[in-house]
Structures are given as structure tokens and as C-alpha cells.
Design a protein around this motif. Structure first.
Motif, PDB file in Angstrom:
ATOM      1  N   TYR A 391       0.843  -1.194   0.000  1.00 20.37           N
ATOM      2  CA  TYR A 391       0.000   0.000   0.000  1.00 20.37           C
ATOM      3  C   TYR A 391       0.881   1.248   0.000  1.00 20.37           C
ATOM      4  N   PRO A 392       0.448   2.301  -0.699  1.00 19.60           N
ATOM      5  CA  PRO A 392       1.250   3.526  -0.765  1.00 19.60           C
ATOM      6  C   PRO A 392       1.518   4.108   0.617  1.00 19.60           C
ATOM      7  N   ASN A 404      13.081  -1.379  -0.430  1.00 21.88           N
ATOM      8  CA  ASN A 404      13.467  -1.207  -1.832  1.00 21.88           C
ATOM      9  C   ASN A 404      12.709  -0.091  -2.535  1.00 21.88           C
ATOM     10  N   ASN A 405      11.527   0.269  -1.991  1.00 25.01           N
ATOM     11  CA  ASN A 405      10.719   1.312  -2.624  1.00 25.01           C
ATOM     12  C   ASN A 405      10.014   2.105  -1.533  1.00 25.01           C
ATOM     13  N   PRO A 406      10.564   3.252  -1.119  1.00 23.62           N
ATOM     14  CA  PRO A 406       9.988   4.024  -0.012  1.00 23.62           C
ATOM     15  C   PRO A 406       8.622   4.625  -0.325  1.00 23.62           C
TER      16      PRO A 406
END
Length: 502
Positions: A391-392, A404-406
């Protein structure tokens, strides 16, 4: 117009008839008060109807006569069939036989005045009728409670849905399906409690009145403490207090709790509802998904002896591994006309919302826009058990950022039959990151978002002492009960749902 008048007249006639019956029952009670205690409390039941049915249903009348087992039963009169009264207690039903040769004549006269709905106690031997039905022969019998209001018509029961919610006490008397729903609810809660306790989780209780409402994005109920002269909020979630306990060293905790949110009512929403929340130190969200899958699979088998359940005409398989996909993957899968580039920027996401007529605010970032698209086009189509992940960060103020993806968090929601059942994530244990996100929430609240979170300085202080890597989850008990009882509305699984005043 004439049909409306006829309906109104019919309702008035029914009301008049009911008033006459109530008046007659009140007169019977008044006569009883003149001669004895009308509400005695000296009768003691020693067995339930279900126990007798299970123990003696297969015995013949001769065997029962030889056993000559004398029992004391108590319950509500549901029907009168000649010399038989059908009694209902908390477990089921059994007949009582009026022995006109063995009972006192004055007592027989009183028995003849008893009404359906009255509550009586009966002592006597267990026997069996010519039709093969068990009964208790009356040797001693007394009226324990006079019912002043007649029960609904026996063949149809209480059928008006709104009245069933308003008068749940009558609904429970008349409808076996309603009783079964709440028996299953009790079994579900008991199973979950045993499941977590067996895995070394500690059950705790946290405040229901809080100075700062936290743990979820929701509008709270507000109250006032007179002695302290301070504003308090009914809790919207126990999350921040449970994580304080993990900081304190209770590394595996859970609470089956009542939450309160000042929001609208629907078939899936009630202002107060029950949640399970549990937290585990040194765990992450993939382990929570595994635990959730195992718990629900075992729950299905515990309740029904199988792993497939039916809900609103569809079968749901809890034996197969549950599906898992990210928010972005699910949007692309269920919107085959969309491509990666459509979800790449705020501008492209706004274009998608415009095309799908999805409303949004100018302040929404890419994460919030993506969730709006997900909720409108994906959520209701997640039929079989499915975990949606990643989820964002924008819509997950308490969840840990993905390494890996903030832009996304280590978070999932669990869906069955198009309904969200659970929400879990690896917890954010970086005190400085959490403080920054709280400040973002305060900014949103200042901009008019009533559901945005407050800044909780004490929780930040707790994090500064050190929260170990932790994963936590909330499961909506009411929605879970809806699923396992094939109930279309949350009101069907709440004993006393909120209703507008009559």
C-alpha cells in the motif's frame, strides 16, 4: 389510495387486538398477585432440553419407564398441543405433558390460563409420546414469569427486518437462525482467543477513552470528563497502546476490542464494532499473512468440518493458498485497458480518475489517487481469499516503508467476497519517521480532513525508547462473522445494532 387506507386499517385492527390480549394477560397477572407471589424464584432447573434430547432420543418408551429418570426443566411455552406444552430454553426445545389425573384440580385450572410466552418450571420423569417425541411428565409445575405481550404469529415469527433489529429479544425467541448466528459468533471469538493464546500471545485490555484518538484514520466520538475537565475521545483503534506494550516488553499481545467511529451506517459499517488486533515483535508482514491464512483455514474447519464455506450464493475455498498481489498489480489486472504508464505520475493518475469519473481532491498525491482507483475498480471484485500488498506510504501513516521502494509500505489488506476483512503491516519503529508522518497528518487535518490523525507526542516518546521490529494486524470480527454465517448485513451479526429512534 384505497389500498393504503386498507393497510392502515389492518394495522390499527392488529394493534387493537394486541392491546386486548395484553389487557387480558395483565388481568391474569393481577389475579395471581392476589393469591401468591407472581414471580417466584425458588425453582431450580437441573438439565437442559438439548442434553435430554441427546441422551434419551434413541431410547424406547419402555426403556425410559424402566430408567424412571426424574428431571427439572424450565423454559418458555412456545406452543400448546392438547396436553403437551412445547418449552424452549437456551439449548433447544422439549415437551412437557400435563398429567390431568395426577395434578391438583386448582393447579390444572391455573395451567389452563397459561399463555404462549409464559415461562414455567416442570419436574417429573422423562418419557416418550406415541409419535416418538420426548416429554417430561408434570409431577410438579409452576409459573415462573407471566408474559404480558403475545409472541408473533407462530408460523411466521418476527419477519419485519427492522423490528427484528429493534426487538432482538423477540427475534431470538422466535428465530432459530438468529440464535445460530450468535452461537457461531461466540465460537469464532473463542477460537481466535484460543488460537492466539496457544501461540504465546498475551491478551490485554487498553483504554477505550483516550485523550488523543489514534491508530486509524477515522472521525472519533467526543465526550467530556467532568472531574478532570478535559475532552476525551472514544477509541477508534487500540493500535498505539498495544505497540506501547511491545515497547514495554510484552512482545506478543492481542486484544479483542470495541472501537467507535463517528461515521455513516451501511451493510458493512456500524458506529461501534469489534476488532481483533495482535502484535508480534521480531516478525514482519509476510509472517502475518501466513498466520492469518492458517488461522482462518483452521477456523473454517473448526466450525464446519470443511474448508469451503458458502456466502451469499458463492463458495469460498480456504484450503488453497490465498492469492497475493500488490495494489498496483491488482489495478492493472482488473483494469486491462490500463498500462504502467497510466499509473506513473500524479497527472496520469488524475487522467485515469477523470476517465473513470472517480472524484479526488487537488491535494491527493499519487498514492492516494492509486488507492481511489483501487477502491472503485478492484476492491469489490476480490472474490476468493486474497491478500493485497504494498500500500502507498501516503495512505499508510503507521506502516514501515519498503526497503526497496519508499513510496510503498510493507502492508497488506485481506479480502474475501469483495469485503476487506483484515489490515496488517510491518510496524513503523523509526521515531523520527513516525513524527514526520504525524506532522503530515496534522497538516491534512488543518486542511479539513476530519479523519486525519492527531500528533501523539507520548507515542513518539515511547518509540524513542525503542520498538523492536514488529508486525501487527487488525481483523474485523463483525465482517468475519458475516462471512461465516452467510449474513448480508453487519446488523445481522450485531445483537443490538444502532438504529434511528422509532
Amino acid at each position: 389510495m384505497s389500498e393504503d387506507k386498507n393497510n392502515q386499517q389492518h394495522v390499527q385492527d392488529l394493534q387493537t387486538d394486541e392491546n386486548k390480549l395484553i389487557a387480558l394477560r395483565r388481568e391474569k397477572l393481577a389475579q395471581m398477585r392476589r393469591v401468591r407471589n407472581a414471580f417466584p424464584n425458588d425453582f431450580r432447573r437441573d438439565v437442559l432440553a438439548e442434553t435430554l434430547q441427546n441422551q434419551y432420543a434413541d431410547r424406547s418408551k419402555d426403556e425410559l419407564a424402566e430408567i424412571n429418570q426424574v428431571v427439572s426443566i424450565a423454559g418458555r411455552i412456545m406452543t400448546k398441543r392438547g396436553p403437551f406444552l412445547l418449552l424452549q430454553d437456551m439449548s433447544g426445545r422439549i415437551q412437557a405433558y400435563i398429567d390431568r389425573k395426577g395434578l391438583d384440580k386448582e393447579l390444572l385450572k391455573e395451567i389452563d390460563t397459561w399463555d404462549i410466552g409464559d415461562i414455567i418450571g416442570v419436574t417429573g420423569p422423562i418419557s416418550k409420546s406415541g409419535k416418538g417425541d420426548l416429554y417430561v411428565k408434570m409431577q410438579l409445575v409452576q409459573l415462573l414469569t407471566k408474559s404480558l405481550r403475545p409472541l408473533p404469529e407462530k408460523f411466521h415469527g418476527l419477519t419485519d427486518q427492522e423490528q427484528r433489529y429493534r426487538m432482538r429479544y423477540v427475534d431470538l425467541i422466535m428465530n432459530q437462525e438468529t440464535r445460530e448466528t450468535f452461537l457461531i459468533r461466540s465460537k469464532i471469538v473463542a477460537f481466535i482467543r484460543d488460537y492466539l493464546t496457544d501461540k504465546d500471545f498475551l491478551e490485554v485490555e487498553t483504554p477505550m477513552m483516550q485523550a488523543i484518538p489514534g491508530g486509524a484514520a477515522a472521525k472519533p466520538f467526543v465526550t467530556h470528563h467532568n472531574a478532570l475537565d478535559m475532552q476525551l475521545f472514544l477509541r477508534i483503534a487500540p493500535e498505539l497502546y498495544l505497540k506501547r506494550l511491545v515497547v514495554g516488553g510484552f512482545e506478543k499481545v492481542f486484544e479483542i476490542n470495541r472501537n467507535f467511529r463517528n461515521e455513516g451506517l451501511s451493510t458493512r459499517h456500524n458506529p461501534e464494532f469489534t476488532m481483533l488486533e495482535f502484535y508480534e515483535a521480531y516478525a514482519e508482514y509476510h509472517q502475518l499473512m501466513d498466520r492469518t491464512e492458517d488461522m482462518l483455514r483452521q477456523l473454517a474447519h473448526h466450525l464446519f468440518g470443511k474448508y469451503t464455506i458458502n456466502y451469499q450464493g458463492s463458495n469460498y475455498d480456504f484450503e488453497k493458498p490465498f492469492k497475493r498481489m500488490s495494489v498496483r498489480e491488482s489495478v492493472l489486472k482488473l483494469n486491462p485497458n490500463l498500462k504502467e504508464e497510466n499509473l506513473a505520475t500524479v497527472e496520469s493518475l488524475r487522467a485515469v480518475c477523470d476517465e473513470l469519473t472517480i472524484a479526488y481532491e487537488e491535494s491527493y498525491g499519487s498514492g492516494k489517487l492509486l488507492i481511489e482507483i483501487f477502491e472503485k475498480t478492484v476492491e469489490g471484485n476480490l472474490d476468493q481469499p486474497t491478500f493485497i500488498t504494498e500500500y502507498p506510504t501516503e495512505v499508510s501513516p503507521l506502516a514501515r516503508r519498503n526497503d526497496n521502494n519508499p513510496e510503498v509500505t510493507d502492508r497488506f489488506e485481506f479480502f474475501v467476497g469483495g469485503k476487506e476483512i483484515a489490515n496488517g503491516f510491518s510496524e513503523l519503529n523509526d521515531a523520527e519517521d513516525q513524527a514526520a508522518r504525524f506532522r503530515e497528518q496534522v497538516g491534512q487535518k488543518d486542511s479539513g480532513d476530519e479523519e486525519a490523525m492527531h500528533y501523539d507526542a507520548d507515542y513518539i516518546r515511547a518509540l524513542e525508547y525503542g520498538l523492536p521490529p514488529t508486525a501487527g494486524e487488525g481483523i474485523g470480527i463483525d465482517r468475519l462473522v458475516m462471512l461465516f454465517t452467510d449474513s448480508a448485513s453487519i446488523r445481522d451479526v450485531l445483537l443490538f445494532p444502532h438504529m434511528r429512534p422509532e
